[in-house]
Design a protein around this motif. Structure first.
Motif, short mmCIF file in Angstrom:
data_model
loop_
_atom_site.label_atom_id
_atom_site.label_comp_id
_atom_site.label_asym_id
_atom_site.label_seq_id
_atom_site.Cartn_x
_atom_site.Cartn_y
_atom_site.Cartn_z
N UNK A 62 0.87 -1.17 0.00
CA UNK A 62 0.00 0.00 0.00
C UNK A 62 0.91 1.22 0.00
N UNK A 63 0.74 2.09 -1.01
CA UNK A 63 1.66 3.23 -1.15
C UNK A 63 0.86 4.53 -1.30
N UNK A 64 1.58 5.68 -1.16
CA UNK A 64 0.89 6.96 -1.31
C UNK A 64 0.84 7.42 -2.77
N UNK A 65 1.71 6.84 -3.63
CA UNK A 65 1.75 7.31 -5.02
C UNK A 65 1.93 6.13 -5.97
N UNK A 66 0.85 5.74 -6.61
CA UNK A 66 0.87 4.53 -7.43
C UNK A 66 1.75 4.69 -8.67
N UNK A 67 1.67 5.84 -9.35
CA UNK A 67 2.45 6.02 -10.58
C UNK A 67 3.94 6.01 -10.30
N UNK A 68 4.31 6.73 -9.25
CA UNK A 68 5.73 6.78 -8.87
C UNK A 68 6.22 5.36 -8.55
N UNK A 69 5.39 4.60 -7.83
CA UNK A 69 5.75 3.22 -7.46
C UNK A 69 5.97 2.38 -8.71
N UNK A 70 5.05 2.50 -9.63
CA UNK A 70 5.13 1.72 -10.86
C UNK A 70 6.44 1.97 -11.60
N UNK A 71 6.81 3.26 -11.69
CA UNK A 71 8.07 3.60 -12.38
C UNK A 71 9.28 3.05 -11.63
N UNK A 72 9.22 3.17 -10.31
CA UNK A 72 10.38 2.77 -9.50
C UNK A 72 10.67 1.27 -9.56
N UNK A 73 9.63 0.46 -9.60
CA UNK A 73 9.87 -0.99 -9.46
C UNK A 73 9.70 -1.79 -10.73
N UNK A 74 9.45 -1.10 -11.85
CA UNK A 74 9.06 -1.89 -13.04
C UNK A 74 10.10 -2.91 -13.48
N UNK A 75 11.39 -2.68 -13.17
CA UNK A 75 12.40 -3.67 -13.56
C UNK A 75 12.56 -4.82 -12.56
N UNK A 83 -3.35 -3.50 -9.74
CA UNK A 83 -3.72 -2.39 -8.85
C UNK A 83 -5.17 -2.50 -8.43
N UNK A 84 -5.38 -2.33 -7.14
CA UNK A 84 -6.74 -2.35 -6.63
C UNK A 84 -6.82 -1.32 -5.51
N UNK A 85 -7.56 -0.27 -5.71
CA UNK A 85 -7.57 0.88 -4.80
C UNK A 85 -6.13 1.36 -4.56
N UNK A 86 -5.71 1.48 -3.28
CA UNK A 86 -4.32 1.95 -3.09
C UNK A 86 -3.35 0.77 -2.99
N UNK A 87 -3.83 -0.44 -3.21
CA UNK A 87 -2.97 -1.61 -3.06
C UNK A 87 -2.41 -2.07 -4.41
N UNK A 88 -1.12 -2.37 -4.43
CA UNK A 88 -0.50 -2.96 -5.61
C UNK A 88 -0.14 -4.40 -5.26
N UNK A 89 -0.45 -5.32 -6.15
CA UNK A 89 0.03 -6.68 -5.95
C UNK A 89 1.08 -6.95 -7.01
N UNK A 90 2.29 -7.31 -6.56
CA UNK A 90 3.37 -7.51 -7.51
C UNK A 90 3.98 -8.90 -7.35
#
Ligand SMILES: Nc1ncnc2c1ncn2[C@@H]1O[C@H](COP(=O)(O)OP(=O)(O)OP(=O)(O)O)[C@@H](O)[C@H]1O
Ligand SMILES: [Mg+2]
Length: 298
Positions: free
Chosen positions: A229-242, A249-256
């Motif tokens: 659960x993060x405060x900024x989904x887009x930033x998270x996506x960019x940071x961890x994509x590799x 994505x579901x609400x503020x939760x990301x499942x990776x």
């Protein structure tokens, strides 16, 4: 020197190959959780290790030598059939066993008292075994296997038929014995029990050993899923994509799903260094059951 060493072990019954080219070792102080579906070859392996069956090919070594009377005197065994004498009482069964193992009279009596107490069977000490419930018989059979304080325990589904409290008690007893340096081969269908005490896992299917590794390795295999659960989904996506294979994505939760070779801690440190605030994390670990099903069906 390994306590048990099995090399190229093969046994056929007519045209059924019950175990095929089995090779593994069990070291002192280890608990091998030996798993596999019905008919996989667990009991056959155990009977070969105990010298009840002769292999068609391959060999068994106990403490570096072939199976002999002397080596077997250091082994406590429990088979699927408990092999108790129905007409003898609980204590008579244990006494008889103690005599077979040439224990001293004092030692036999002390051990009977200790084990019946431990198994919660003291009140039934003088009762004939034929009057015991199934689980009570199983507990007595376990007591018998422990009677001469063996260095190696070979147990074929010891917990079958035991109530939950007794299962916990047996599990704790086995864990304690291993800690004290006894070696244990435990065949079981109870994966959650095995997961709690085994230090090594072996999975056999259709006579072949499909998996054999340390439990710590199994626990690390969980590469699995992480929910963040993060405060900024887009930033998270960019940071961890590799670092991840898939992001949902579901609400503020990301499942990776973390990529192989990437550590959970790498993921978290990249997020923090990218200025993402991680508010909550949940890891979904791979269980022994997941591994078992993958090995058997895969
Ligand atoms: N004495 C025997 N004669 C003929 N076939 C046998 C004999 N003992 C075992 N088998 C066969 O060998 C295979 C392995 O049996 P085994 O009893 O070792 O399986 P298992 O893994 O212990 O199964 P379970 O979980 O049901 O106890 C099975 O196909 C079984 O039918
Ligand atoms: Mg069996």
């Amino acid at each position: 020197m390994s306590v048990v060493e099995v090399k190229g072990l093969t046994k056929n019954f007519g045209n059924i190959c019950a175990v095929k080219d089995l090779t593994f070792q069990i070291e002192k102080g280890e608990i091998l959780g030996y798993l596999g579906p019905n008919g996989a070859g667990k009991t056959t392996t155990i009977r070969l290790i105990l010298g009840i069956l002769k292999p068609d090919r391959g060999e068994v070594r106990l403490w570096g030598d072939g199976v002999s009377k002397e080596k077997l005197s250091r082994v406590g065994a429990l088979m699927e059939q408990d092999g108790l004498y129905n007409r003898l009482s609980c204590e008579e069964n244990l006494r008889y066993w103690g005599e077979i193992f040439r224990m001293s009279r004092n030692r036999i009596e002390a051990r009977i008292e200790e084990l019946l107490e431990h198994m919660n069977l003291s009140e039934r000490a003088k009762e004939s075994v034929k009057n015991l419930s199934k689980g009570m018989r199983r507990k007595l059979a376990i007591a018998r296997a422990l009677m001469h304080d063996p260095e190696l325990l070979v147990l074929d589904e010891p917990a079958s038929g035991l109530d939950p409290e007794a299962q916990v008690m047996i599990r704790e007893t086995l864990a304690k014995l291993a800690k004290e340096g006894r070696t244990i081969l435990l065949s079981s269908h109870n994966l959650s029990d095995v997961e709690k005490i085994a230090s090594v896992i072996g999975i056999i299917n259709k006579g072949e050993l499909k998996f054999f590794d340390r439990m710590e390795k199994v626990k690390k295999m969980e590469r699995g899923l992480v929910r963040i659960k993060v405060d900024d989904i887009d930033k998270t996506r960019r940071a961890i994509r590799n670092l991840v294979e898939n992001i949902e994505i579901e609400n503020e939760w990301l499942t990776v799903a973390i990529k192989e070779g990437i550590d959970f801690s790498d993921l978290i440190s990249i997020l923090t260094s990218s200025g993402v605030r991680v508010e909550d994390v949940m890891r979904e670990e791979k269980s022994l059951e997941d591994l078992y099903l993958e090995v058997i069906n895969g």
